[in-house]
Design a protein around this motif. Structure first.
Motif, PDB file in Angstrom:
ATOM      1  N   GLN A 225      12.453  42.882 -10.303  1.00 45.03           N
ATOM      2  CA  GLN A 225      12.261  44.201 -10.925  1.00 45.03           C
ATOM      3  C   GLN A 225      13.259  45.187 -10.324  1.00 45.03           C
ATOM      4  N   LYS A 226      13.612  46.212 -11.100  1.00 44.46           N
ATOM      5  CA  LYS A 226      14.632  47.156 -10.607  1.00 44.46           C
ATOM      6  C   LYS A 226      14.118  48.607 -10.585  1.00 44.46           C
ATOM      7  N   TYR A 227      13.337  48.980 -11.600  1.00 43.68           N
ATOM      8  CA  TYR A 227      12.954  50.393 -11.770  1.00 43.68           C
ATOM      9  C   TYR A 227      11.455  50.594 -11.557  1.00 43.68           C
ATOM     10  N   VAL A 228      11.123  51.723 -10.910  1.00 43.82           N
ATOM     11  CA  VAL A 228       9.715  52.047 -10.672  1.00 43.82           C
ATOM     12  C   VAL A 228       9.431  53.441 -11.224  1.00 43.82           C
ATOM     13  N   THR A 229       8.341  53.577 -11.963  1.00 44.07           N
ATOM     14  CA  THR A 229       7.875  54.905 -12.369  1.00 44.07           C
ATOM     15  C   THR A 229       6.620  55.201 -11.559  1.00 44.07           C
ATOM     16  N   ASN A 230       6.664  56.318 -10.864  1.00 46.62           N
ATOM     17  CA  ASN A 230       5.616  56.650  -9.891  1.00 46.62           C
ATOM     18  C   ASN A 230       4.349  57.170 -10.584  1.00 46.62           C
ATOM     19  N   LEU A 231       3.747  56.303 -11.432  1.00 44.04           N
ATOM     20  CA  LEU A 231       2.541  56.720 -12.178  1.00 44.04           C
ATOM     21  C   LEU A 231       1.343  56.834 -11.240  1.00 44.04           C
ATOM     22  N   ARG A 232       0.356  57.581 -11.689  1.00 41.95           N
ATOM     23  CA  ARG A 232      -0.890  57.704 -10.905  1.00 41.95           C
ATOM     24  C   ARG A 232      -2.095  57.511 -11.825  1.00 41.95           C
ATOM     25  N   TYR A 233      -1.959  56.588 -12.786  1.00 41.46           N
ATOM     26  CA  TYR A 233      -3.038  56.497 -13.787  1.00 41.46           C
ATOM     27  C   TYR A 233      -4.253  55.723 -13.293  1.00 41.46           C
ATOM     28  N   ILE A 234      -4.021  54.706 -12.442  1.00 37.39           N
ATOM     29  CA  ILE A 234      -5.160  53.958 -11.889  1.00 37.39           C
ATOM     30  C   ILE A 234      -4.936  53.761 -10.399  1.00 37.39           C
ATOM     31  N   PHE A 235      -5.946  54.074  -9.629  1.00 40.38           N
ATOM     32  CA  PHE A 235      -5.897  53.796  -8.197  1.00 40.38           C
ATOM     33  C   PHE A 235      -6.489  52.396  -8.020  1.00 40.38           C
ATOM     34  N   SER A 236      -5.696  51.506  -7.459  1.00 39.90           N
ATOM     35  CA  SER A 236      -6.141  50.118  -7.412  1.00 39.90           C
ATOM     36  C   SER A 236      -7.184  49.867  -6.329  1.00 39.90           C
ATOM     37  N   LEU A 237      -8.328  49.378  -6.777  1.00 40.44           N
ATOM     38  CA  LEU A 237      -9.417  49.011  -5.868  1.00 40.44           C
ATOM     39  C   LEU A 237      -9.611  47.512  -5.963  1.00 40.44           C
ATOM     40  N   GLU A 238      -9.762  46.876  -4.810  1.00 37.28           N
ATOM     41  CA  GLU A 238      -9.842  45.421  -4.841  1.00 37.28           C
ATOM     42  C   GLU A 238     -11.045  44.963  -4.023  1.00 37.28           C
ATOM     43  N   PRO A 239     -12.145  44.705  -4.709  1.00 39.78           N
ATOM     44  CA  PRO A 239     -13.367  44.356  -3.994  1.00 39.78           C
ATOM     45  C   PRO A 239     -13.326  42.973  -3.349  1.00 39.78           C
ATOM     46  N   LEU A 240     -14.015  42.879  -2.227  1.00 39.12           N
ATOM     47  CA  LEU A 240     -14.301  41.590  -1.602  1.00 39.12           C
ATOM     48  C   LEU A 240     -15.690  41.216  -2.097  1.00 39.12           C
ATOM     49  N   VAL A 241     -15.791  40.101  -2.804  1.00 37.80           N
ATOM     50  CA  VAL A 241     -17.100  39.696  -3.327  1.00 37.80           C
ATOM     51  C   VAL A 241     -17.560  38.408  -2.669  1.00 37.80           C
ATOM     52  N   VAL A 242     -18.877  38.295  -2.514  1.00 41.86           N
ATOM     53  CA  VAL A 242     -19.471  37.052  -2.021  1.00 41.86           C
ATOM     54  C   VAL A 242     -20.338  36.498  -3.154  1.00 41.86           C
ATOM     55  N   SER A 243     -20.330  35.200  -3.284  1.00 44.43           N
ATOM     56  CA  SER A 243     -21.216  34.563  -4.257  1.00 44.43           C
ATOM     57  C   SER A 243     -22.651  34.982  -3.941  1.00 44.43           C
ATOM     58  N   GLU A 244     -23.369  35.479  -4.934  1.00 45.38           N
ATOM     59  CA  GLU A 244     -24.734  35.941  -4.667  1.00 45.38           C
ATOM     60  C   GLU A 244     -25.616  34.772  -4.227  1.00 45.38           C
ATOM     61  N   SER A 245     -25.388  33.576  -4.776  1.00 45.32           N
ATOM     62  CA  SER A 245     -26.253  32.460  -4.371  1.00 45.32           C
ATOM     63  C   SER A 245     -25.934  32.037  -2.939  1.00 45.32           C
ATOM     64  N   VAL A 246     -24.652  32.095  -2.547  1.00 45.74           N
ATOM     65  CA  VAL A 246     -24.288  31.778  -1.160  1.00 45.74           C
ATOM     66  C   VAL A 246     -24.904  32.823  -0.229  1.00 45.74           C
ATOM     67  N   PHE A 247     -24.818  34.083  -0.634  1.00 42.01           N
ATOM     68  CA  PHE A 247     -25.368  35.179   0.180  1.00 42.01           C
ATOM     69  C   PHE A 247     -26.883  34.981   0.385  1.00 42.01           C
ATOM     70  N   LYS A 248     -27.560  34.673  -0.705  1.00 42.38           N
ATOM     71  CA  LYS A 248     -29.027  34.490  -0.647  1.00 42.38           C
ATOM     72  C   LYS A 248     -29.416  33.324   0.247  1.00 42.38           C
ATOM     73  N   ASP A 249     -28.545  32.317   0.335  1.00 37.41           N
ATOM     74  CA  ASP A 249     -28.836  31.135   1.162  1.00 37.41           C
ATOM     75  C   ASP A 249     -28.718  31.415   2.658  1.00 37.41           C
ATOM     76  N   GLN A 250     -28.145  32.557   3.023  1.00 36.53           N
ATOM     77  CA  GLN A 250     -27.933  32.855   4.452  1.00 36.53           C
ATOM     78  C   GLN A 250     -29.191  33.448   5.080  1.00 36.53           C
ATOM     79  N   LYS A 251     -29.306  33.250   6.401  1.00 33.88           N
ATOM     80  CA  LYS A 251     -30.416  33.874   7.127  1.00 33.88           C
ATOM     81  C   LYS A 251     -30.203  35.386   7.135  1.00 33.88           C
TER      82      LYS A 251
END
Ligand code: MLT
Length: 332
Positions: A225-251
């Motif tokens: 890539q060569k060109y960047v436009t400094n847009l601010r339309y979406i702030f990127s959020l990146e969740p850390l998710v755990v499998s709900e069934s794996v979570f439920k299996d934990q003490k």
């Protein structure tokens, strides 16, 4: 005598079983990471792994698999929902197809700063979206990477106005809100999964894409890539998710360790963004990327996206009142 010898042998066997018990109880979780090592997803994941290991006295470790090794970001949600994958870190826009109310966080121009992002994810809105995601997608959000605004990159020409955008083939995630944003700006974008994006740019199937500076750097997009436009339309959020069934299996104590480790990793991610983004931006310029600002303070981009896109998605995010509440939380 024979009896005593047998007792002794049983005692030795039992003792060795007890000694082996901690190892047998130890777990190494698998964590999928959509981006290459070195970006905000990697920072969040490594911080979480370190915290969890500490909090469980070394009993629970996490192996990180970056670069989409465990499948596309969408696949990892399905796999975690089925309980065949423990953790995944992915962009929030790639969870929205499974849990539409999360689309609130990708509505264009709602989040206008890193502080806004923190307020929404860590307050009542974030709590409600986490509950919805468990219900709809079978995964629980336990942490957030704050990755910065998604800037537009392309290989063909500087883009400052919506007119400049015409004729460019832009890759977007398979996310209806982002597709609609580009349509509001007058182009038909190409939905493509994240794992195919670098090759798509390299082979010129698409001319451009949008993602935060830190992601552009981690993914080495400066090579294609060569060109960047400094847009601010979406702030990127990146969740850390755990499998709900794996979570439920934990003490309960392990569940608590997961939640606490996620909370601390989230704080780390916020600090990492503030300390790193400007440095990365300079490095990208040194590598030859040309950054331009959208014309006229981005006014035309903002007007087209908010007036067209917001009303289209009120229903899928749970009603206009959800957006109003988010804006109110942000003091607007
Ligand atoms: C995407 O563009 O699909 C995602 O934002 C990529 C990512 O996970 O960083």
């Amino acid at each position: 005598m024979k009896f005593r010898k047998n007792v002794l042998l049983s005692f030795v066997a039992a003792a060795s079983l007890i000694a082996a018990a901690p190892a047998a109880l130890a777990t190494t979780f698998k964590m999928a990471i959509g981006d290459a090592a070195g970006g905000t997803q990697w920072e969040l994941g490594s911080s979480f792994a370190k915290n969890l290991e500490q909090k469980t006295g070394g009993k629970h470790k996490v192996d990180l698999f970056p670069n989409g090794q465990l499948g596309s970001e969408e696949d990892t949600v399905n796999n975690a929902a089925m309980g065949v994958l423990d953790f995944s870190i992915l962009a929030v826009n790639n969870i929205t197809p499974f849990s539409p109310t999360v689309g609130l966080l990708t509505m264009p121009y709602v989040i206008q700063s890193a502080d806004d992002a923190k307020k929404l994810t860590q307050g009542e809105v974030g709590k409600e979206l986490t509950e919805n995601t468990i219900r709809d997608a079978g995964v629980r959000i336990v942490g957030w990477a704050y990755s910065g605004f998604r800037v537009l990159t392309n290989s063909k020409k500087p883009v400052t106005t919506l007119d400049d955008l015409k004729g460019l083939v832009i890759r977007v995630p398979k996310n209806e809100i982002m597709i609609a944003s580009y349509q509001a700006w007058g182009v038909n974008p190409t939905p493509m999964s994240w794992s195919e994006t670098f090759t798509g740019l390299q082979q010129r199937v698409v001319d451009g894409q949008d993602n935060p500076y830190i992601t552009v750097s981690a993914m080495k997009f400066y090579e294609v890539q060569k060109y960047v436009t400094n847009l601010r339309y979406i702030f990127s959020l990146e969740p850390l998710v755990v499998s709900e069934s794996v979570f439920k299996d934990q003490k309960p104590e392990v569940q608590k360790a997961i939640l606490d480790a996620g909370h601390e990793a989230t704080e780390h991610s916020f600090k990492y963004l503030l300390e790193t983004e400007e440095k990365i931006k300079k490095d990208l310029v040194a590598r030859g990327l040309q950054i331009t600002e959208p014309a006229d303070g981005e006014k035309e981009w903002i007007a087209k996206a908010t007036t067209t896109v917001w009303p289209k998605f009120y229903k899928s995010i749970g009603g206009k009142e959800k957006l109003d509440r988010a804006l109110q939380t942000l003091g607007r």
